[in-house]
Design a protein around this motif. Structure first.
Motif, mmCIF file in Angstrom:
data_model
loop_
_atom_site.group_PDB
_atom_site.id
_atom_site.type_symbol
_atom_site.label_atom_id
_atom_site.label_comp_id
_atom_site.label_asym_id
_atom_site.label_seq_id
_atom_site.Cartn_x
_atom_site.Cartn_y
_atom_site.Cartn_z
ATOM 1 N N ALA A 25 0.844 -1.205 0.000
ATOM 2 C CA ALA A 25 0.000 0.000 0.000
ATOM 3 C C ALA A 25 0.874 1.249 0.000
ATOM 4 C CB ALA A 25 -0.936 -0.003 1.211
ATOM 5 N N ALA A 26 1.939 1.235 0.798
ATOM 6 C CA ALA A 26 2.859 2.377 0.839
ATOM 7 C C ALA A 26 3.559 2.552 -0.505
ATOM 8 C CB ALA A 26 3.881 2.185 1.958
ATOM 9 N N MET A 27 4.001 1.455 -1.086
ATOM 10 C CA MET A 27 4.695 1.527 -2.368
ATOM 11 C C MET A 27 3.759 2.041 -3.463
ATOM 12 S SD MET A 27 7.052 -1.260 -4.343
ATOM 13 C CE MET A 27 5.686 -2.291 -4.813
ATOM 14 N N ASP A 28 2.505 1.593 -3.447
ATOM 15 C CA ASP A 28 1.532 2.065 -4.437
ATOM 16 C C ASP A 28 1.336 3.575 -4.319
ATOM 17 O OD1 ASP A 28 1.260 -0.535 -5.340
ATOM 18 O OD2 ASP A 28 -0.688 -0.866 -4.369
ATOM 19 N N GLU A 29 1.243 4.077 -3.084
ATOM 20 C CA GLU A 29 1.074 5.524 -2.885
ATOM 21 C C GLU A 29 2.304 6.282 -3.364
ATOM 22 O OE1 GLU A 29 -0.463 9.235 -1.982
ATOM 23 O OE2 GLU A 29 -1.477 7.307 -2.259
ATOM 24 N N ALA A 30 3.477 5.791 -3.035
ATOM 25 C CA ALA A 30 4.711 6.443 -3.487
ATOM 26 C C ALA A 30 4.764 6.466 -5.016
ATOM 27 C CB ALA A 30 5.930 5.731 -2.912
ATOM 28 N N GLY A 31 4.346 5.373 -5.636
ATOM 29 C CA GLY A 31 4.310 5.313 -7.098
ATOM 30 C C GLY A 31 3.333 6.315 -7.692
ATOM 31 N N ARG A 32 2.148 6.441 -7.083
ATOM 32 C CA ARG A 32 1.156 7.414 -7.559
ATOM 33 C C ARG A 32 1.717 8.838 -7.491
ATOM 34 N NH1 ARG A 32 -2.472 3.881 -5.273
ATOM 35 N NH2 ARG A 32 -2.432 4.808 -3.204
ATOM 36 N N GLN A 33 2.505 9.101 -6.459
ATOM 37 C CA GLN A 33 3.083 10.434 -6.283
ATOM 38 C C GLN A 33 4.335 10.663 -7.131
ATOM 39 O OE1 GLN A 33 1.652 12.796 -4.544
ATOM 40 N NE2 GLN A 33 0.131 11.603 -3.425
ATOM 41 N N GLY A 34 4.893 9.568 -7.660
ATOM 42 C CA GLY A 34 6.131 9.677 -8.432
ATOM 43 C C GLY A 34 7.363 9.835 -7.560
ATOM 44 N N TRP A 35 7.286 9.308 -6.333
ATOM 45 C CA TRP A 35 8.375 9.427 -5.380
ATOM 46 C C TRP A 35 9.130 8.105 -5.259
ATOM 47 C CZ3 TRP A 35 4.574 11.529 -1.183
ATOM 48 C CH2 TRP A 35 4.199 12.837 -1.506
ATOM 49 N N PRO A 36 10.407 8.052 -5.641
ATOM 50 C CA PRO A 36 11.190 6.821 -5.466
ATOM 51 C C PRO A 36 11.577 6.661 -3.993
ATOM 52 C CG PRO A 36 12.564 8.535 -6.428
ATOM 53 C CD PRO A 36 11.174 9.109 -6.297
ATOM 54 N N MET A 37 11.050 5.637 -3.363
ATOM 55 C CA MET A 37 11.211 5.490 -1.918
ATOM 56 C C MET A 37 11.628 4.083 -1.527
ATOM 57 S SD MET A 37 7.964 7.629 -0.514
ATOM 58 C CE MET A 37 8.426 9.180 0.193
ATOM 59 N N VAL A 38 12.027 3.977 -0.278
ATOM 60 C CA VAL A 38 12.296 2.688 0.355
ATOM 61 C C VAL A 38 11.296 2.533 1.491
ATOM 62 C CG1 VAL A 38 13.974 1.286 1.618
ATOM 63 C CG2 VAL A 38 14.749 2.788 -0.235
ATOM 64 N N ILE A 39 10.652 1.371 1.546
ATOM 65 C CA ILE A 39 9.663 1.079 2.570
ATOM 66 C C ILE A 39 10.148 -0.131 3.354
ATOM 67 C CG2 ILE A 39 7.291 0.339 3.026
ATOM 68 C CD1 ILE A 39 7.776 1.993 -0.210
ATOM 69 N N ALA A 40 10.247 0.010 4.670
ATOM 70 C CA ALA A 40 10.671 -1.090 5.540
ATOM 71 C C ALA A 40 9.558 -1.384 6.538
ATOM 72 C CB ALA A 40 11.947 -0.726 6.289
ATOM 73 N N VAL A 41 9.309 -2.666 6.772
ATOM 74 C CA VAL A 41 8.353 -3.091 7.790
ATOM 75 C C VAL A 41 9.075 -4.035 8.737
ATOM 76 C CG1 VAL A 41 6.165 -4.275 8.255
ATOM 77 C CG2 VAL A 41 6.399 -2.850 6.206
ATOM 78 N N THR A 42 8.996 -3.722 10.033
ATOM 79 C CA THR A 42 9.613 -4.569 11.047
ATOM 80 C C THR A 42 8.529 -5.201 11.911
ATOM 81 O OG1 THR A 42 9.828 -2.737 12.607
ATOM 82 C CG2 THR A 42 11.714 -3.165 11.156
ATOM 83 N N ASP A 43 8.911 -6.244 12.630
ATOM 84 C CA ASP A 43 7.968 -6.888 13.543
ATOM 85 C C ASP A 43 8.047 -6.232 14.916
ATOM 86 O OD1 ASP A 43 10.227 -7.970 14.836
ATOM 87 O OD2 ASP A 43 9.955 -9.959 13.971
ATOM 88 N N SER A 44 7.337 -6.777 15.884
ATOM 89 C CA SER A 44 7.284 -6.175 17.218
ATOM 90 C C SER A 44 8.604 -6.277 17.979
ATOM 91 C CB SER A 44 6.149 -6.793 18.045
ATOM 92 O OG SER A 44 6.267 -8.198 18.087
ATOM 93 N N GLY A 45 9.572 -6.997 17.443
ATOM 94 C CA GLY A 45 10.907 -7.057 18.027
ATOM 95 C C GLY A 45 11.916 -6.226 17.249
ATOM 96 N N SER A 46 11.431 -5.395 16.318
ATOM 97 C CA SER A 46 12.252 -4.526 15.464
ATOM 98 C C SER A 46 13.043 -5.281 14.407
ATOM 99 C CB SER A 46 13.208 -3.652 16.294
ATOM 100 O OG SER A 46 12.488 -2.834 17.169
ATOM 101 N N ASN A 47 12.651 -6.517 14.119
ATOM 102 C CA ASN A 47 13.324 -7.311 13.093
ATOM 103 C C ASN A 47 12.689 -7.048 11.737
ATOM 104 O OD1 ASN A 47 14.974 -8.907 15.010
ATOM 105 N ND2 ASN A 47 12.958 -9.563 15.688
ATOM 106 N N LEU A 48 13.501 -6.905 10.711
ATOM 107 C CA LEU A 48 13.012 -6.630 9.366
ATOM 108 C C LEU A 48 12.167 -7.787 8.850
ATOM 109 C CD1 LEU A 48 13.138 -4.607 7.007
ATOM 110 C CD2 LEU A 48 15.119 -5.897 6.167
ATOM 111 N N VAL A 49 10.976 -7.470 8.353
ATOM 112 C CA VAL A 49 10.083 -8.473 7.763
ATOM 113 C C VAL A 49 9.963 -8.250 6.261
ATOM 114 C CG1 VAL A 49 7.747 -9.444 7.767
ATOM 115 C CG2 VAL A 49 8.779 -8.693 9.915
ATOM 116 N N ALA A 50 9.860 -6.990 5.838
ATOM 117 C CA ALA A 50 9.731 -6.675 4.415
ATOM 118 C C ALA A 50 10.476 -5.387 4.110
ATOM 119 C CB ALA A 50 8.259 -6.522 4.038
#
Length: 143
Positions: A25-50
């Motif tokens: 969802a975040a990537m889709d919004e960034a794409g609609r805006q034309g903003w090249p971005m990095v999106i990180a999602v972590t779990d409740s222990g701060s470990n990278l998930v996506a």
């Protein structure tokens, strides 16, 4: 009688399916805006998930997005709170000694059923733009 608000608890970690939904969802919004971005999602222990790095996103944003997401989880608050405290100066400058606190807007805790299950961090544009994209991602958790 003045009672303090109960702190929000940590919950079970975000699932991979939920992390993908938030990041997409975040990537889709960034794409609609034309903003090249990095999106990180972590779990409740701060470990990278996506982690999604869009084409032409600056490489420095990879680490920053992860730092924003982890900071939002560790401190159970948007990273904007740290940015504002630092910008205010004075006692807010003690934030500089707070390990793991990212003073850049664009990191949000991900809350489900009243508990922090992860965090999203977005980097690549102005911090207000990063925050907008993070908010769209976070809202996808409720869908």
């Amino acid at each position: 009688m003045n009672q303090l608000a109960q702190p929000i608890p940590y919950g079970f970690p975000i699932t991979l399916e939920e992390a993908r939904r938030v990041a997409s969802a975040a990537m889709d919004e960034a794409g609609r805006q034309g903003w090249p971005m990095v999106i990180a999602v972590t779990d409740s222990g701060s470990n990278l998930v996506a982690l999604y790095k869009m084409d032409h996103a600056q490489t420095g944003s990879v680490a920053i997005a992860q730092h924003k997401a982890a900071s939002a989880v560790r401190f159970k608050r948007p990273t904007r709170a740290f940015e504002e405290a630092l910008a205010a100066g004075g006692i807010g400058l003690r934030l500089l000694a707070t390990e793991g606190a990212c003073p850049l807007e664009g990191g949000l805790p991900l809350v489900k059923d009243g508990a922090v299950i992860g965090g999203i961090g977005v980097s690549g544009m102005q911090s207000t733009q990063d925050a907008l994209v993070a908010a769209v991602g976070a809202s996808a958790l409720a869908s």
